[in-house]
Design an enzyme around this catalytic site. Structure first.
Site, PDB file in Angstrom:
ATOM      1  N   THR A 118      43.356  37.076  40.080  1.00 36.46           N
ATOM      2  CA  THR A 118      42.105  36.698  39.436  1.00 36.46           C
ATOM      3  C   THR A 118      42.363  36.338  37.983  1.00 36.46           C
ATOM      4  O   THR A 118      43.410  36.659  37.419  1.00 36.46           O
ATOM      5  CB  THR A 118      41.081  37.844  39.454  1.00 36.46           C
ATOM      6  OG1 THR A 118      41.466  38.857  38.498  1.00 36.46           O
ATOM      7  CG2 THR A 118      40.952  38.453  40.831  1.00 36.46           C
ATOM      8  N   ASP A 119      41.402  35.679  37.372  1.00 34.56           N
ATOM      9  CA  ASP A 119      41.411  35.579  35.919  1.00 34.56           C
ATOM     10  C   ASP A 119      40.880  36.903  35.367  1.00 34.56           C
ATOM     11  O   ASP A 119      40.439  37.790  36.112  1.00 34.56           O
ATOM     12  CB  ASP A 119      40.560  34.387  35.462  1.00 34.56           C
ATOM     13  CG  ASP A 119      41.013  33.840  34.116  1.00 34.56           C
ATOM     14  OD1 ASP A 119      41.630  34.591  33.328  1.00 34.56           O
ATOM     15  OD2 ASP A 119      40.756  32.665  33.839  1.00 34.56           O
ATOM     16  N   TYR A 120      40.902  37.031  34.068  1.00 34.98           N
ATOM     17  CA  TYR A 120      40.557  38.279  33.366  1.00 34.98           C
ATOM     18  C   TYR A 120      39.170  38.772  33.788  1.00 34.98           C
ATOM     19  O   TYR A 120      38.166  38.132  33.516  1.00 34.98           O
ATOM     20  CB  TYR A 120      40.595  37.987  31.869  1.00 34.98           C
ATOM     21  CG  TYR A 120      40.749  39.165  30.954  1.00 34.98           C
ATOM     22  CD1 TYR A 120      41.960  39.425  30.323  1.00 34.98           C
ATOM     23  CD2 TYR A 120      39.685  40.011  30.673  1.00 34.98           C
ATOM     24  CE1 TYR A 120      42.111  40.487  29.449  1.00 34.98           C
ATOM     25  CE2 TYR A 120      39.814  41.076  29.805  1.00 34.98           C
ATOM     26  CZ  TYR A 120      41.036  41.318  29.196  1.00 34.98           C
ATOM     27  OH  TYR A 120      41.168  42.381  28.329  1.00 34.98           O
TER      28      TYR A 120
END
Length: 766
Positions: free
Chosen positions: A288-290
């Site tokens: 995932t992104d942050y």
């Protein structure tokens, strides 16, 4: 089962799985599939979920690794990797916890946003793309991998390949522009540069293509905003660079923040499984992104347990920072909302990556302090960065050959970006040592030599609004705001202008005025600088605008009033030298725009490969015609088109030639053109080939880039450039999402930019 021998320089006795110690210098490991399966069979559910957890390190300080909360989780088997930790010494300390103190001694991945270089920083990606030179782009990634790996990093969150046609979106700076064909070639080059098709080497790192998918098309150009588009546009215009990275063997993929078809990408099974796995055959893992999982709660998809299960079932393997997997997956397994098979598959993909990187063979493979001392920010790397950056600069205007400058007389260097070394690396340059970056003032003085006098004045602050400037100069990229009044700053600038032969105005955006969470509604240079520029023009002295920007800007006034404009993007740690090299003519500019520059923000989104409407714009002179698809208050063409860029010399194109006027599916055509350097300087030119499909089962763009070559031509010389067109160049996704070529007539254009009308026609027949 065939046993694979792997000889190590050092033996590691602490591995407790799938290996047999032969001697102090030799370890036998089973082949990857068997090795990883054996390891998974020994893992508890908690340890499996732990491999899916990617927290940020907070950059643990040396000596505190064992006492941090992250360290406790590593020891308990609750961490699969870390990011934002820098230096061999720190990374080695943390890796030691994983491989000596945790139960199964599984090594960690160490990631970082190595986006356009490590300590040796190259131009921002939009600038790199403007070189149109795949060898240089690949080399920049290779050097970045060499330096990052020498400092303990084995995974980069790059390349970012999101197509964007909206310069209001700040992250256009981090991508390669508006075109899927060029973006695909750059994606391939970056992946190859980072991974070199051999992750077993200690100077290569795992690449991560991002952001999957469509992140570059948010409504209103506002970061993280909703994306909504047809599938046919996805496949034809936005998906190609991601797929090119997959085909090039990228090891990991990062999910995007936006929704796709009403479901956030992080929880979108159609995207992560149907497209990525089933259609494209991706074999790596998805991160995932942050806090991407947690953010699905605000999207309205459910509570943390619900969205974590949604992400896992969609095909996400690793959770960055949010700890949704860590906190909820065990409960979801108990409640049969997530299967143990799904978790095992995710763990397998992450362990496969660690095996491929050689971390099970040698967990300290990237922890050689001698490499850290000798391979980072070296003289040779900096020299290459300087040369590559010079190729990225785009000459937008040069009336009466004002440029190149002479290495004599007096130059007034004026502007808030003139002595701003902290800003030269641009956005997303987390490993850069900003103190060592070269400002334009430093570069100009050194390259000019002893016969040239360079005077400097700031002239203005970035903007009149101090709060705006603070938002635009975050992360230590201060412009050292001057406390003097605007009148005092201007008076000093006008005084040195009066003492000079020529004025170089260093204006534009600061490094963080573009980038993530830096969306803009106004695409003009900040007003304080525009006022300064007009005052400098009124002196009657010749003015060269050196433009710093991370996005296409609206430059109508500047284009009409300033005799010479050199767009420098943010050219990296050696920026000052690179810009000076071009200003003085030591390097002839050859950069070409990869994103269209609008005349007005009201034209956005604007891009070259648009489609005609049923009432296409017929007037080529910019005049208004009623009942046509045009604006009533603005011209319709861009200020600078895609592919545009001037040189200090001139290139003359002969008529395009074609090897045949009819082509069958199993045949190829040769398209050729002769290009002559008719000016006074040796130079490089990007020859661009565009195709138009005149009739289709679905509407087709007015032009599509399908080939390019960057060539060097000496003054007075002529070169013949040949392209080959095959059936693959004519294919597109139709209404049924079939990738096909249709019989019919095609136009082929070859020229210096996307506006070229130099064309031939051929027909695809049975």
């Amino acid at each position: 089962m065939k046993i694979k021998l792997i000889v190590l320089l050092i033996g590691f006795s602490f591995f407790g799985y799938s290996q047999k110690k032969v001697s102090k210098k030799t370890v036998i490991l089973k082949p990857k599939t068997e090795f990883v399966s054996d390891l998974i069979s020994k893992m508890t559910l908690d340890e499996k979920i732990g491999q899916l957890n990617l927290p940020t390190s907070g950059d643990i300080t040396t000596g505190q690794a064992n006492s941090s909360d992250v360290a406790k989780n590593i020891e308990d088997g609750k961490v699969g990797g870390l990011f934002n930790i820098k230096s061999v010494k720190k990374i080695k300390e943390v890796q030691k916890i994983a491989v000596e103190k945790s139960r199964l001694k599984i090594p960690l991945l160490f990631g970082m946003d190595v986006i356009h270089g490590y300590e040796t920083t190259f131009p921002i990606p939009l600038g790199l793309s403007s070189t149109w030179d795949m060898d240089l782009i690949e080399r920049s990634a290779q050097i970045a991998a060499q330096e990052a790996s020498a400092d303990g990093i084995n995974w980069t969150f790059s390349p970012m390949v999101d197509i964007s046609r909206d310069p209001r979106w700040g992250r256009v700076s981090e991508g390669s522009g508006e075109d899927p064909f060029l973006g695909s070639r750059i994606a391939e080059a970056m992946v190859k540069g980072y991974q070199q098709k051999d992750l077993s080497k200690n100077n290569t790192i795992l690449s991560c293509v991002k952001h999957f998918a469509l992140y570059g098309a948010p409504e209103a150009g506002r970061d993280y905003n909703t994306v909504d588009m047809s599938r046919i546009r996805m496949y034809n215009d936005y998906f190609p660079p991601y797929k090119a990275a997959i085909d090039a063997g990228v090891g990991s993929v990062m999910a995007s923040f936006n929704e796709v078809d009403g479901i956030p990408a992080t929880g979108n099974k159609w995207l992560m499984t149907n497209v990525l796995r089933n259609q494209w055959g991706f074999k790596g893992f998805v991160v995932t992104d942050y806090t991407g999982i947690n953010e699905m709660v605000d999207h309205g998809m459910g509570d943390l347990q619900t969205v974590s299960a949604l992400a896992m079932n969609a095909g996400i393997e690793m959770d960055m920072v949010g700890e949704g997997f860590l906190k909820t997956l065990k409960k979801s397994v108990d409640e049969k909302k997530v299967s143990i098979e799904q978790i095992d598959n995710a763990v397998r993909l992450i362990l496969n990556a660690k095996y491929d990187l050689g971390l099970f063979h040698d967990p300290y493979k990237y922890c050689d302090e001698n490499r850290a001392k000798t391979e980072i920010f070296t003289k040779s790397n900096r020299a290459e960065a300087r040369a590559i950056a010079a190729q990225s600069l785009v000459l937008l205007k040069n009336n009466k050959q004002l440029l190149p400058l002479k290495k004599s007389g007096t130059i007034a260097l004026i502007g808030p970006l003139a002595d701003a070394k902290e800003n030269m690396a641009g956005t997303w340059s987390v490993a850069t040592n900003m103190e060592k970056s070269i400002s334009l003032l430093t570069g100009l003085k050194e390259v000019a030599g002893t016969n040239t006098k360079v005077l400097y004045a700031k002239g203005s602050n970035l903007d009149y609004d101090a709060a705006f400037e603070e938002r635009a100069t975050m992360f230590g990229k201060t412009l050292h705001r001057d406390s003097r009044t605007s009148a005092e700053l201007l008076a000093e600038a006008l005084q040195i202008a009066g003492e000079s032969d020529i004025i170089v105005a260093a204006l534009g955006e600061s490094a963080e005025l573009s980038g993530e969470s830096s969306s803009r509604t106004n695409l003009e240079i900040p007003q304080a600088q525009r006022d300064l520029l007009q005052a400098l023009l009124k002196t009657g002295k010749p003015v060269v605008l050196v433009l710093f920007t991370g996005r296409p800007l609206v430059l109508v006034q500047e284009n009409e009033t300033v005799p010479a404009i050199l767009n420098t993007w943010f050219a990296g740690s050696e920026a000052g030298y690179s810009i000076a090299d071009v200003l003085f003519g030591d390097v002839n500019p050859s950069g070409k725009l990869t994103a269209t520059f609008p005349r007005s923000v009201g034209q956005v989104p604007i891009y070259y490969n648009q489609k005609n409407t049923g009432r296409p714009l017929m007037n080529k002179e910019g005049k208004f015609e009623k009942f046509r698809s045009n604006f009533i208050d603005e011209r319709n063409e861009p200020l600078y088109p895609f592919g545009f860029g001037l040189s200090y010399t001139n290139f003359k194109y002969d008529k395009v030639e074609i090897s045949a006027v009819k082509m069958k599916a199993d045949e190829k055509l040769k398209i050729s053109v002769e290009v002559e350097n008719t000016g006074d300087y040796n130079g490089k030119e990007v020859i661009q080939l565009y195709i138009r499909d005149l009739v289709g089962s679905v509407t087709r763009p007015v032009k599509e880039l399908k080939g390019f070559q960057k060539i060097a031509v000496n003054k007075g010389e002529k070169q013949k450039v040949t392209f080959e067109i095959g059936i693959e160049d004519l294919k597109f996704y139709n209404a049924d999402l079939q990738f096909i070529a249709e019989l019919g007539t095609f136009e082929v254009f070859v020229g210096t930019d996307s506006n070229t009308e130099n064309k031939v026609v051929f027909e695809l027949i049975k």
